[in-house]
Motif scaffolding. Structure first.
Motif, short mmCIF file in Angstrom:
data_model
loop_
_atom_site.label_atom_id
_atom_site.label_comp_id
_atom_site.label_asym_id
_atom_site.label_seq_id
_atom_site.Cartn_x
_atom_site.Cartn_y
_atom_site.Cartn_z
N THR A 62 17.86 52.37 44.44
CA THR A 62 16.64 52.68 44.26
C THR A 62 16.31 52.32 42.51
OG1 THR A 62 16.92 54.97 43.84
CG2 THR A 62 16.35 54.25 45.80
N GLY A 63 17.08 52.57 41.81
CA GLY A 63 16.94 52.61 40.21
C GLY A 63 16.50 53.82 39.91
N ARG A 64 16.45 54.86 40.67
CA ARG A 64 15.54 55.84 40.45
C ARG A 64 16.69 57.23 40.29
NH1 ARG A 64 11.59 55.98 45.34
NH2 ARG A 64 10.28 54.11 45.10
N THR A 65 16.30 58.47 39.65
CA THR A 65 17.19 59.51 39.11
C THR A 65 17.29 60.86 39.97
OG1 THR A 65 15.97 60.26 37.55
CG2 THR A 65 17.52 58.95 36.80
N LYS A 66 16.20 61.28 40.49
CA LYS A 66 15.95 62.53 41.15
C LYS A 66 16.66 62.72 42.61
CE LYS A 66 13.54 63.87 37.45
NZ LYS A 66 14.36 64.97 36.82
N LEU A 67 17.05 63.91 42.79
CA LEU A 67 17.83 64.13 43.98
C LEU A 67 17.31 65.36 44.32
CD1 LEU A 67 20.04 63.89 46.14
CD2 LEU A 67 21.62 65.13 44.69
N ALA A 78 22.01 70.36 32.07
CA ALA A 78 21.97 68.85 32.02
C ALA A 78 22.54 68.26 33.36
CB ALA A 78 22.54 68.35 31.02
N ASP A 79 23.55 68.83 33.98
CA ASP A 79 24.36 68.50 35.26
C ASP A 79 23.32 68.74 36.21
OD1 ASP A 79 26.78 68.14 33.79
OD2 ASP A 79 27.42 70.25 34.10
N ARG A 80 22.32 69.74 36.13
CA ARG A 80 21.55 69.91 37.39
C ARG A 80 19.99 69.54 37.20
NH1 ARG A 80 24.08 73.71 41.03
NH2 ARG A 80 22.13 72.88 42.28
N ALA A 81 19.82 68.76 35.90
CA ALA A 81 18.37 68.49 35.48
C ALA A 81 17.72 67.67 36.47
CB ALA A 81 18.67 67.99 34.16
N ASP A 82 18.38 66.70 37.32
CA ASP A 82 17.93 65.75 38.31
C ASP A 82 17.79 66.16 39.60
OD1 ASP A 82 17.27 63.85 36.19
OD2 ASP A 82 19.36 63.19 36.06
#
Length: 416
Positions: free
Chosen positions: A140-145, A169-173
């Motif tokens: 997808t080229g995206r980051t959020k989970l 930062a480990d959980r930022a997305d």
């Protein structure tokens, strides 16, 4: 009725606990530690298993309803599966490349799991969910989970429920939503502002310490529809549930198929293995990522997995598990009522969770499982349990004779 109140012998177990504490941080760590979170009679160290039974290092025998926290899906020391593994072991396990079982297992998974066009392998559940997430981001080229609140999907920095050593930062997305709540999921989608790589969910909510919650058809179909609408991957985490609910996929009952599924635990009946399977749309992305491990291609576990899945398919192992699980649930409910307890049992009968009414501090359930363990029935006071295809109705009948005594003892400690 004679109540057994004398603790079982714990000499060897106690000595091993002391030795472990001297050389291992915490003695035993993770979900298998019994220190400070389990009844006092619960053993820490085991010597062997056979069928639906285990023996601790002091040679106390138990009818086991934990199945090694899930991996033992066809029973301990299953002769068919162990023979397949042994045949490969004499030829070699970790070689310069995979054995033929690598291809055979991938083919079997593609033939068995309804949405699977490809398979990749690793060693544990965290590996599998991580591979699926990275593949989704690559495609997808995206980051959020997006994940359900409190849902457990592994022990890496993304998913661990323990914040020790984890940075913001480990959980930022990661954005969380409420399980079985499509409005909450839609709010998480909006918060991500078009940057959702994947939505990951378990087939039902099985958070430790909480009642299990089966997915509704509306939620399952809604997750699929939302992921399709926003162009995100839908990942079904079957690490815990794989091949206990439906060989073809846990949400086949709803007519819902994910883009990728993560498996581990029961896939090889106790041999260390994990798998990710997926649809054609994610095959190229899966080929593009770099994931590996020195032991991931080991032939022994893959031979065991081929034998395990074939055995479960050919013997209808899920039907056997459901029969035993249903009998046990019915028996426990009847016994609890007879002794004046309100017992709550949730989740599928093959993966039961139990608690007592008005027992917020878990005193009654700890007392009951303590009494059961002393009578040779291995239950868990705050984690879901597991059935295997080795659990017979005779095993259940024997266990229920002992749990009836355990309820009686618990009532003596908590009189009406």
């Amino acid at each position: 009725m004679t109540l057994l109140t004398t603790p079982r012998l714990r000499t060897a177990d106690s000595a091993l606990r002391d030795r472990a504490l001297a050389v291992v941080p915490g003695g035993v760590y993770g979900h298998m530690t019994v220190l400070q979170q389990m009844p006092p009679s619960y053993p820490q160290f085991y010597s062997r298993g056979a069928g639906a039974r285990v023996w601790d290092v002091d040679d106390n025998e138990y009818i086991d309803f934990m199945c090694a926290f899930g991996p033992m899906i066809a029973g301990y020391a299953n002769p068919v599966i162990d023979a397949a593994a042994a045949a490969q072991q004499v030829k070699g396990d970790a070689l310069a490349g995979p054995s033929r079982h690598f291809v055979e297992l991938a083919e079997l998974l593609v033939d068995t799991v309804a949405h699977a066009d490809w398979a990749m392998f690793a060693k544990n559940g965290t590996d599998a969910t991580s591979i699926a997430v990275v593949t989704a981001r690559a495609e997808t080229g995206r980051t959020k989970l997006l994940k359900a609140r409190k849902a457990y999907h592994g022990a890496n920095a993304w998913f661990t429920p323990n914040p020790a050593g984890v940075t913001a930062a480990d959980r930022a997305d990661i954005i969380e939503f409420e399980y079985n709540d499509l409005a909450s999921l839609e709010a998480a989608v909006a918060e991500a502002e078009g940057d959702v790589a994947a939505i990951i969910v378990p087939p039902f909510r099985h958070d430790a310490l909480y009642d299990q919650e089966l997915a509704t058809a509306e939620f399952a179909r809604g997750v699929r529809a939302i992921a399709t609408r926003i162009g995100a991957a839908f990942i079904l985490d079957e690490v815990r549930t794989g091949f206990r609910l439906d060989m073809a996929g846990a949400w086949e009952q709803f007519g819902v198929r994910p883009d990728m599924t993560a498996f581990s635990k029961g896939i090889a009946n106790g041999y260390s293995l994990a798998a990710v399977v997926g649809g054609q749309a994610y095959k190229e992305a899966a080929a593009s990522i770099y994931v590996t491990g020195s032991f991931w291609m080991g032939g022994v576990a893959m031979a065991a997995a081929v034998a395990t899945l074939t055995l479960l398919r050919d013997t209808n192992g899920i039907r056997t598990m459901n029969a035993a699980g249903s009998a046990f649930r019915t028996g426990l409910q009847s016994q609890a009522a007879a002794h004046g307890f309100g017992l709550v049992q949730t989740g599928p009968v093959v993966m039961p969770f139990m608690r007592f009414d008005d027992d917020a501090e878990l005193r009654q359930v700890f007392a009951f499982t303590d009494a059961a363990v002393r009578r040779g029935v291995l239950l868990h006071p705050w984690h879901n349990m597991f059935f295997s295809a080795a659990h017979t109705l005779d095993d259940v009948a024997t266990a229920l004779e002992r749990t009836d005594e355990a309820f009686a003892e618990t009532r003596s400690l908590f009189p009406l």
